[in-house]
Scaffold this motif. Sequence first.
Motif, PDB file in Angstrom:
ATOM      1  N   LEU A  48      -8.061  -1.789  -7.267  1.00  0.00           N
ATOM      2  CA  LEU A  48      -7.070  -2.519  -8.052  1.00  0.00           C
ATOM      3  C   LEU A  48      -6.171  -3.347  -7.144  1.00  0.00           C
ATOM      4  O   LEU A  48      -5.899  -4.520  -7.425  1.00  0.00           O
ATOM      5  N   ARG A  49      -5.739  -2.756  -6.041  1.00  0.00           N
ATOM      6  CA  ARG A  49      -4.834  -3.471  -5.131  1.00  0.00           C
ATOM      7  C   ARG A  49      -5.492  -4.690  -4.505  1.00  0.00           C
ATOM      8  O   ARG A  49      -4.812  -5.638  -4.135  1.00  0.00           O
ATOM      9  N   GLN A  50      -6.824  -4.670  -4.394  1.00  0.00           N
ATOM     10  CA  GLN A  50      -7.525  -5.837  -3.851  1.00  0.00           C
ATOM     11  C   GLN A  50      -7.412  -7.044  -4.769  1.00  0.00           C
ATOM     12  O   GLN A  50      -7.603  -8.180  -4.340  1.00  0.00           O
ATOM     13  N   LYS A  51      -7.075  -6.808  -6.040  1.00  0.00           N
ATOM     14  CA  LYS A  51      -6.933  -7.888  -7.008  1.00  0.00           C
ATOM     15  C   LYS A  51      -5.471  -8.345  -7.141  1.00  0.00           C
ATOM     16  O   LYS A  51      -5.191  -9.247  -7.933  1.00  0.00           O
ATOM     17  N   ILE A  52      -4.582  -7.710  -6.369  1.00  0.00           N
ATOM     18  CA  ILE A  52      -3.156  -8.016  -6.458  1.00  0.00           C
ATOM     19  C   ILE A  52      -2.658  -8.515  -5.113  1.00  0.00           C
ATOM     20  O   ILE A  52      -2.813  -7.850  -4.090  1.00  0.00           O
ATOM     21  N   GLY A  53      -2.081  -9.698  -5.112  1.00  0.00           N
ATOM     22  CA  GLY A  53      -1.426 -10.208  -3.916  1.00  0.00           C
ATOM     23  C   GLY A  53       0.050  -9.840  -3.964  1.00  0.00           C
ATOM     24  O   GLY A  53       0.695 -10.010  -5.000  1.00  0.00           O
ATOM     25  N   LEU A  54       0.571  -9.332  -2.859  1.00  0.00           N
ATOM     26  CA  LEU A  54       1.968  -8.897  -2.822  1.00  0.00           C
ATOM     27  C   LEU A  54       2.673  -9.537  -1.644  1.00  0.00           C
ATOM     28  O   LEU A  54       2.215  -9.461  -0.505  1.00  0.00           O
ATOM     29  N   VAL A  55       3.802 -10.169  -1.927  1.00  0.00           N
ATOM     30  CA  VAL A  55       4.668 -10.733  -0.893  1.00  0.00           C
ATOM     31  C   VAL A  55       6.004 -10.007  -0.999  1.00  0.00           C
ATOM     32  O   VAL A  55       6.708 -10.135  -1.992  1.00  0.00           O
ATOM     33  N   SER A  56       6.336  -9.233   0.038  1.00  0.00           N
ATOM     34  CA  SER A  56       7.547  -8.417  -0.024  1.00  0.00           C
ATOM     35  C   SER A  56       8.115  -8.228   1.375  1.00  0.00           C
ATOM     36  O   SER A  56       7.415  -8.382   2.377  1.00  0.00           O
ATOM     37  N   LEU A 104     -10.036   2.644  -9.527  1.00  0.00           N
ATOM     38  CA  LEU A 104      -9.685   3.192  -8.229  1.00  0.00           C
ATOM     39  C   LEU A 104      -8.520   2.380  -7.689  1.00  0.00           C
ATOM     40  O   LEU A 104      -8.543   1.149  -7.726  1.00  0.00           O
ATOM     41  N   ALA A 105      -7.498   3.049  -7.183  1.00  0.00           N
ATOM     42  CA  ALA A 105      -6.272   2.368  -6.772  1.00  0.00           C
ATOM     43  C   ALA A 105      -6.552   1.280  -5.737  1.00  0.00           C
ATOM     44  O   ALA A 105      -6.017   0.175  -5.830  1.00  0.00           O
ATOM     45  N   GLU A 106      -7.406   1.584  -4.755  1.00  0.00           N
ATOM     46  CA  GLU A 106      -7.668   0.617  -3.694  1.00  0.00           C
ATOM     47  C   GLU A 106      -8.339  -0.641  -4.245  1.00  0.00           C
ATOM     48  O   GLU A 106      -8.018  -1.756  -3.842  1.00  0.00           O
ATOM     49  N   ASN A 135       5.985  -0.873  -7.766  1.00  0.00           N
ATOM     50  CA  ASN A 135       5.166   0.176  -7.161  1.00  0.00           C
ATOM     51  C   ASN A 135       4.179   0.767  -8.164  1.00  0.00           C
ATOM     52  O   ASN A 135       3.071   1.172  -7.790  1.00  0.00           O
ATOM     53  N   MET A 136       4.566   0.780  -9.426  1.00  0.00           N
ATOM     54  CA  MET A 136       3.635   1.254 -10.448  1.00  0.00           C
ATOM     55  C   MET A 136       2.532   0.224 -10.693  1.00  0.00           C
ATOM     56  O   MET A 136       1.357   0.584 -10.814  1.00  0.00           O
ATOM     57  N   LEU A 137       2.890  -1.047 -10.764  1.00  0.00           N
ATOM     58  CA  LEU A 137       1.884  -2.074 -10.993  1.00  0.00           C
ATOM     59  C   LEU A 137       0.833  -2.089  -9.886  1.00  0.00           C
ATOM     60  O   LEU A 137      -0.342  -2.362 -10.135  1.00  0.00           O
ATOM     61  N   CYS A 138       1.260  -1.782  -8.657  1.00  0.00           N
ATOM     62  CA  CYS A 138       0.346  -1.759  -7.508  1.00  0.00           C
ATOM     63  C   CYS A 138      -0.299  -0.397  -7.298  1.00  0.00           C
ATOM     64  O   CYS A 138      -0.982  -0.183  -6.283  1.00  0.00           O
ATOM     65  N   ALA A 139      -0.096   0.525  -8.233  1.00  0.00           N
ATOM     66  CA  ALA A 139      -0.724   1.851  -8.203  1.00  0.00           C
ATOM     67  C   ALA A 139      -0.281   2.702  -7.017  1.00  0.00           C
ATOM     68  O   ALA A 139      -1.041   3.531  -6.524  1.00  0.00           O
ATOM     69  N   TYR A 140       0.943   2.491  -6.553  1.00  0.00           N
ATOM     70  CA  TYR A 140       1.528   3.386  -5.562  1.00  0.00           C
ATOM     71  C   TYR A 140       2.246   4.548  -6.252  1.00  0.00           C
ATOM     72  O   TYR A 140       2.344   5.635  -5.687  1.00  0.00           O
TER      73      TYR A 140
END
Length: 259
Positions: free
Chosen positions: A75-83, A71-73, A46-51
């Motif tokens: 940054l998240r566009q550069k991170i793929g998350l499968v959860s 900007l958090a949003e 959650n920290m890596l994804c800026a939550y």
Amino acid sequence: MMIELEHVSLKRNGQWLLKDINWQIQNGEHWVLYGLNGAGKTALLNMLCAYYFPTEGNMTVLGKKFGRDYLAEKLRQKIGLVSANLQQKLYPSDTAFQIVLSGAFASIGLYEKPSNQNREKAIGLLEELQCLSYADRTYETLSQGEKQRVLIARALMADPELLILDEPTTGLDFLAREQLLESLVTITNRINAPILLYVTHHVEEILPIFTHTLLLKNGEVFDSGTTTEMISENRLSKLFDRDVLVTWENGRASLRRKV
């Protein structure tokens, strides 16, 4: 440096979830985040994804320093998350194709009109991850393994720099697990492949592609280094506070308790 944490601690609701985390990920490395339930893996993700934001310490993810130049949003566009959390949010009546397309817009559901380029890319990813045969089936009719491969394809739509897989084999049988793991090897062979961060508490899932491992225990870094050094009898016996046996075959480890 792709990721750097310097003396990072996290406090939530009066409780320290992470304490004094120091960790670096260089470009080209693929990491495993390994620890038992309650070790702090989810909090760190959650920290890596800026939550979540560090209570103490400095944190830089994909070249962006928290609290200064990001900007958090974005940054998240550069991170793929499968959860599992993401899987629960998806619309079960959407087709696999629609779900993969939605990854281009980072949306739950498809509200924007995809371009022909978006469609071609989604078809290519479905084919690459062996999902094309069920592209028109609704998500709710897919097996757990099929769902996970669709989520990986969705995550790759935005060409992420970092791909996080949070215990992606949960609920899979042996064959489905191995098929999913094979898809990760395919991803690392792509041009401009993202850095993989694979979260697990099962050593048998750790593939040779994962060069490094972070051992997490009670919210603290127990140790980190090359995977062969970390997934060893000495390290894991100390991590678990009990003697274990680790055997390696064809670059894969297995673990059992020493009796």
